[in-house]
Write an enzyme that holds these catalytic residues in place. Structure first.
Site, PDB file in Angstrom:
ATOM      1  N   VAL A 132     -71.820  -2.277 -62.258  1.00 59.50           N
ATOM      2  CA  VAL A 132     -71.101  -3.471 -62.244  1.00 59.50           C
ATOM      3  C   VAL A 132     -70.019  -3.647 -60.956  1.00 59.50           C
ATOM      4  CG1 VAL A 132     -69.463  -4.879 -63.543  1.00 59.50           C
ATOM      5  CG2 VAL A 132     -71.625  -3.975 -64.736  1.00 59.50           C
ATOM      6  N   GLU A 133     -69.264  -2.538 -60.923  1.00 59.90           N
ATOM      7  CA  GLU A 133     -68.300  -2.728 -59.902  1.00 59.90           C
ATOM      8  C   GLU A 133     -68.856  -2.702 -58.198  1.00 59.90           C
ATOM      9  OE1 GLU A 133     -65.338  -3.221 -60.239  1.00 59.90           O
ATOM     10  OE2 GLU A 133     -65.023  -3.059 -62.430  1.00 59.90           O
ATOM     11  N   SER A 134     -69.894  -2.017 -58.002  1.00 57.18           N
ATOM     12  CA  SER A 134     -70.478  -1.917 -56.637  1.00 57.18           C
ATOM     13  C   SER A 134     -72.101  -1.854 -56.567  1.00 57.18           C
ATOM     14  CB  SER A 134     -69.781  -0.858 -56.007  1.00 57.18           C
ATOM     15  OG  SER A 134     -70.442   0.382 -56.482  1.00 57.18           O
TER      16      SER A 134
END
Length: 364
Positions: A132-134
């Protein structure tokens, strides 16, 4: 991490790191030393020295740094609009990201197992946060962190917060974990594979691979994955407890008429990483899918325009085929799709609202 602050800087959105090459493509993301920013930095350097930052570290950090106008534009253009949970899930956990997550999990299986053994956070949860973050390290951001954060501190909308992040970033440099030219991230100062803001890095980042540096920026994601688990463990992760389960009688229904969830204690822990119900549900659901689980059982009803996901995707396909490119057919009516709709409406002499509709779909 500050108790009231999300670990990653944008609480209501999936990872928004700049894509590789973004600075080259967008001149507004290139740092430039303006008179106002330079005067602010001159004043800040005294405060940094008073906070215990060495002069040589400060000088190295600001060498080549500057004001980034695109950062201010992004900060000021954040709107109150919130995506539906269905749209959010289509962005953070589509089938393509599930497949990529399973492949990334397989590549990092040994490291993730060791991280789970030490911190008690399931390997699939750590992998999902990474996704989700990267996007599993593919979108770590390339905006110089010192320039981005000093721009936001100078701009003043959240000056005190970003000045505290700037001091924290200088402490990271002073510790020798990363060189100034490698300290890059998103426009809001979130860094690395798991998009830590500097204060959260100082609190939770770990040197899991034992090379003497807590490296969340490099190609090897081990330290970043372990740091995410370290953060969640420190936030109260309970071994063996649930995050949430889909339950028709559950107490959390993000979209009216859509799936409902019964949340467990670890749901609140994931929200400490990013204070958003959609974020926690997105991470948890992606983790379940990476671990072999299936899609949500309940379906989503029509959106506020009366259209289902299949109908929105069909509209995107027909627009693109007609020469009005929506930049994808994921069923999410974002800025590119709205611009394509508006252009199509203008071509037909209609009011250019940019809104999808069943009537519009029927025109093809």
């Amino acid at each position: 991490m500050l108790a009231a602050t999300p670990l990653s800087a944008c609480a209501d959105a999936p990872a928004m790191s700049a894509r590789p090459g973004a600075r080259a493509a967008d001149p507004d993301l290139v740092p430039r030393a303006t008179a106002g920013w330079s005067a602010w930095v001159a004043s800040f350097k005294g405060r940094a020295r008073s906070a215990g930052i060495r002069a040589d570290v400060i000088d190295a950090a600001f060498r080549g740094a500057g004001f980034v106008p695109g950062v201010v534009a992004r900060d000021r253009n954040q709107t109150e609009f919130r995506r539906s949970f269905e749209d959010y899930l289509n962005i953070v956990a589509p089938e393509s990201k599930v497949e990529a997550g399973r492949a990334a999990f397989a590549r990092q299986r040994r490291a993730l197992a060791a991280i789970e053994a030490r911190y008690g956070v399931p390997a699939e949860i750590v992998c999902a946060i990474w996704g989700v973050e990267s996007n599993y390290g593919q979108r770590r951001g390339d905006i110089p962190t010192i320039s981005a954060i000093s721009t936001l501190a100078y701009d003043g909308r959240r000056g005190a917060f970003f000045e505290s992040q700037l001091i924290a970033a200088l402490r990271i440099l002073q510790a020798g974990d990363v060189a100034p030219d490698r300290m890059v991230g998103s426009w809001a100062g979130a860094m690395g594979h798991t998009q830590f803001i500097p204060t959260s890095y100082l609190q939770s980042a770990v040197d899991f691979d034992g090379d003497g540096r807590r490296d969340i920026w490099g190609e090897d994601p081990t330290d970043a994955l372990a740091s995410a688990a370290s953060y969640l463990a420190g936030a109260g992760w309970q071994r063996g407890a649930t995050w949430a389960v889909e339950d028709p009688s559950g107490g959390l229904t993000p979209d009216a008429g859509g799936p409902s969830f019964r949340t467990g204690p670890n749901f609140r822990v994931i929200k400490r990483y990013n204070n958003s119900d959609s974020y926690a549900l997105g991470v948890g659901h992606l983790a379940d899918r990476i671990a072999g689980g299936g899609p949500l059982r309940a379906s989503f009803g029509p959106d506020r325009f009366g259209m289902t996901k299949d109908q929105r995707q069909e509209l995107q396909r027909r627009l693109t085929a007609t020469g009005f490119d929506t930049d994808g057919t994921d069923g999410v009516i974002g800025p590119k799709s709205r611009a394509a709709i508006a252009a199509f409406q203008r071509s037909r002499g209609l009011p250019a609202t940019g809104d999808p509709s069943l009537r519009l779909l029927a025109m093809f």
